[in-house]
Enzyme design. Structure first.
Site, PDB file in Angstrom:
ATOM      1  CD  GLU A 175      30.743  38.395  32.076  1.00  7.95           C
ATOM      2  OE1 GLU A 175      29.767  39.045  32.497  1.00  7.95           O
ATOM      3  OE2 GLU A 175      31.721  38.917  31.495  1.00  7.95           O
ATOM      4  CD  GLU A 180      36.947  40.937  29.424  1.00  4.35           C
ATOM      5  OE1 GLU A 180      36.035  41.426  28.737  1.00  4.35           O
ATOM      6  OE2 GLU A 180      36.924  40.903  30.660  1.00  4.35           O
TER       7      GLU A 180
END
Length: 297
Positions: A175, A180
């Site tokens: 990932e 974010e």
């Protein structure tokens, strides 16, 4: 060759020379065109970040207002199972949660009782899009121009997941979190990688904090430049972190040598961010101007 700028008088006296020098300095230090672009927030058509990049895939989100995202490029995921993070929202494909508006993709988190077709009830709804099965790529520059929401307890993200996810599972598939925001502090974003033996959120994460203002005040460009043995993280073309195999825990595997697909989502609550409180006004919106993917020549 001497360049004479329009409006600058040459060799007509001390005062005129001083004015000419001042004009040149102002144009060099503060180009008017750049100031206008910064103030207006406008973006040109897709261009290569530099001469080594070739645009391979993009979505400019220029469809009619109220339309859905391009189904040839994006799948709209749905469900309220917490998505592995104890998230509070139910993702839907409704235009109330995901739509095109004024040249942007709008992912909107709403507060209100919702019961999905699976019988799951949630107090919030939002949107989640993925290019899984439609587009994936190994290496290159992945970038998006995004304005994040301002409220506490919402979790906007632009990230990549290994396209062997369905067989290898997470975190073995790998990932890459390009951007974010999981903090009450909206001036800070995270860039991270997660893989086998280093899947904890804090393990290989770096942060970037704006010197002035918040990421929720306007659009910013979030990007990675990914090569076989390194992933470089950028905000507005400022390099702030690089992850390499040397950063991994002893014996851990580097799992970033195969194609990854793209995910855009706006979660509500969960294990990482603080939950919404009375200060969080809904709806909360994540705006995406474009997503572009390049490869090296």
């Amino acid at each position: 060759m001497q360049t004479v700028l329009p409006g600058v008088v040459e060799n007509t006296g001390k005062n005129d020379v001083k004015l000419g020098v001042l004009a040149i300095l102002l144009m060099v230090c503060c180009p008017l065109d750049g100031l206008q672009r910064q103030a207006s927030g406008t973006v040109s058509s897709p261009t290569k970040p530099d001469h080594d990049w070739v645009l391979k895939w993009s979505d400019e989100f220029n469809g009619p207002n109220g339309s859905s995202s391009d189904p040839k490029k994006w799948a709209l995921e749905s469900g309220g199972n917490g998505w592995g993070n104890d998230e509070l929202e139910y993702y839907t494909s409704r235009p109330q949660n995901v739509r095109i508006e004024n040249g942007n993709l709008v992912i909107e988190a709403l507060k209100g009782e919702f019961k999905g077709p699976d019988g799951v009830k949630r107090r919030y709804t939002s949107g989640r899009l993925t290019t899984n099965g439609r587009f994936s790529q190994a290496y290159g520059r992945f970038e998006a121009r995004i304005e994040i929401p301002s409220g506490q307890g919402v979790w906007p993200a632009f990230w990549l997941l290994g396209d062997d996810y369905s067989t290898a599972g997470w975190p073995d598939c790998g990932e890459i979190d390009v951007m974010e925001n999981v903090d009450v502090n909206k001036a800070m974003i995270h860039g991270s990688i997660h893989g086998p033996g280093y899947s904890a959120r804090e393990s290989l994460s770096s942060t970037f904090t704006l010197a002035h203002g918040k990421f929720s005040d306007g659009f910013h460009i979030f990007a990675i430049e990914w090569e076989p043995r390194a992933i470089h993280f950028y905000v507005d073309d400022t390099l702030y972190a690089t992850k390499t195999p040397a950063d991994l825990p002893s014996g851990a595997k580097w799992v970033y040598d195969h194609p990854f697909f793209i995910i855009l989502n706006l979660a509500v609550g969960g294990n990482l961010p603080a939950s919404p409180d009375t200060s969080t006004e809904f709806p909360q919106r994540m705006l995406v101007d474009y997503v572009r993917v390049y490869s090296r020549k």
